[in-house]
Enzyme design. Sequence first.
Site, short mmCIF file in Angstrom:
data_model
loop_
_atom_site.label_atom_id
_atom_site.label_comp_id
_atom_site.label_asym_id
_atom_site.label_seq_id
_atom_site.Cartn_x
_atom_site.Cartn_y
_atom_site.Cartn_z
N SER A 74 56.18 10.70 29.53
CA SER A 74 57.23 10.06 30.75
C SER A 74 56.71 8.81 31.00
O SER A 74 55.53 8.44 30.58
CB SER A 74 56.68 10.94 31.96
OG SER A 74 56.96 10.21 33.13
N SER A 75 57.53 7.91 31.40
CA SER A 75 57.24 6.59 31.72
C SER A 75 55.93 6.23 32.60
O SER A 75 55.53 5.07 32.84
CB SER A 75 58.39 5.76 32.12
OG SER A 75 59.11 6.13 33.26
N TYR B 245 49.36 14.44 36.64
CA TYR B 245 50.77 14.48 35.72
C TYR B 245 50.38 13.54 34.63
O TYR B 245 50.53 13.73 33.35
CB TYR B 245 51.93 14.29 36.42
CG TYR B 245 53.22 14.35 35.40
CD1 TYR B 245 53.53 15.73 35.06
CD2 TYR B 245 53.95 13.31 35.07
CE1 TYR B 245 54.72 15.88 34.29
CE2 TYR B 245 54.95 13.39 34.44
CZ TYR B 245 55.34 14.88 33.91
OH TYR B 245 56.52 14.55 33.03
#
Length: 312
Positions: free
Chosen positions: A113-114, A142
């Site tokens: 994810s970015s 995360y």
Amino acid sequence: MNDATIDEDARIFVAGHRGMVGSALVRRLEADGYRNIVTRTREQLDLMDQWGVNIFFEEEGIDVVFLAAARVGGILANATMPASFIYENLAIEMNVIHAAYRWNVSKLMFFGSSCIYPRNCPQPIKEDYLLTSALEATNEPYAIAKIAGLKLCEAYNRQYGTRFVSLMPTNLYGPNDNYDLKTSHVLPALIRKAHEARLRGDEFLSVWGSGAPRREFLHVDDLATAAVFLMNHDIDEGVFNVGAGADVTIHELAQTVCRVVGFEGGLEFDRSKPDGTPRKLLDSSRLAEMGWRASIPIEDGIRSVYDDFVAH
Ligand code: GDP
């Protein structure tokens, strides 16, 4: 065609096939003629169960893995369930990546994810900016798990000569998204809220935060095309950003959603909710140089997702 091309008979495990990313991958792979796509529901195979994952790989003779299974969620879910976000993602990554090495999987793609990139890094964000400064606090657990996943891939490649690559998509949207307002990301949340506000005839739509943060949105079908494209290239390792190339403010996004949904009331910004990171625009030029580009304009994408939302 080249040596790196995935054979149409390859046994391809799409981990997380019921999710937004995994289901888009299955649609793409089927459309491209792959005949042996292997999937398991969570009830059939718990990817957090190391023993079960090893038996699965031993028995199934998997050639290629798309690791799209993850605990994902929006800004509020990340804030309220940080332990679930770090533990579940680490467990899934460790089990699947180690088993893929152990049972001789020829290629694996890990989806991150970015939000792995530092909060205040220059924009657009290049892959090299990883670990150059502090992360955004609202999704740090995360992000740490996703950084661990890409580092696992790098370490296994270095030590064991595996061919595990990592794809870092920007904010995604598409079919099979999560519309639960407590755990969803901004786009499905706004679609649902605008739809319900229109039906009730509300005067205002509540938008979290100031509306000023900037985000880049990519339709998940574009991501799936990028993933299969990259897996069919002679790439053995590395991290690749994948985004649409342009970002919008949350305010602009809300206006677009209202236009698509036909909600004609005003916007109300709820500043008791967090803004999160100020801006997240990826530099996807590594993929672009290889010949991939996003093809779904955001308003068209939102319109198709809204049609799907109404139909279901
Ligand atoms: P992020 O990209 O990791 O920050 O995750 P989100 O997609 O959850 O949030 C993106 C931005 O949209 C944040 O600034 C949120 O405060 C804002 N936002 C505005 N309205 C909403 C909403 O109804 N739900 C969510 N999840 N975010 C919203």
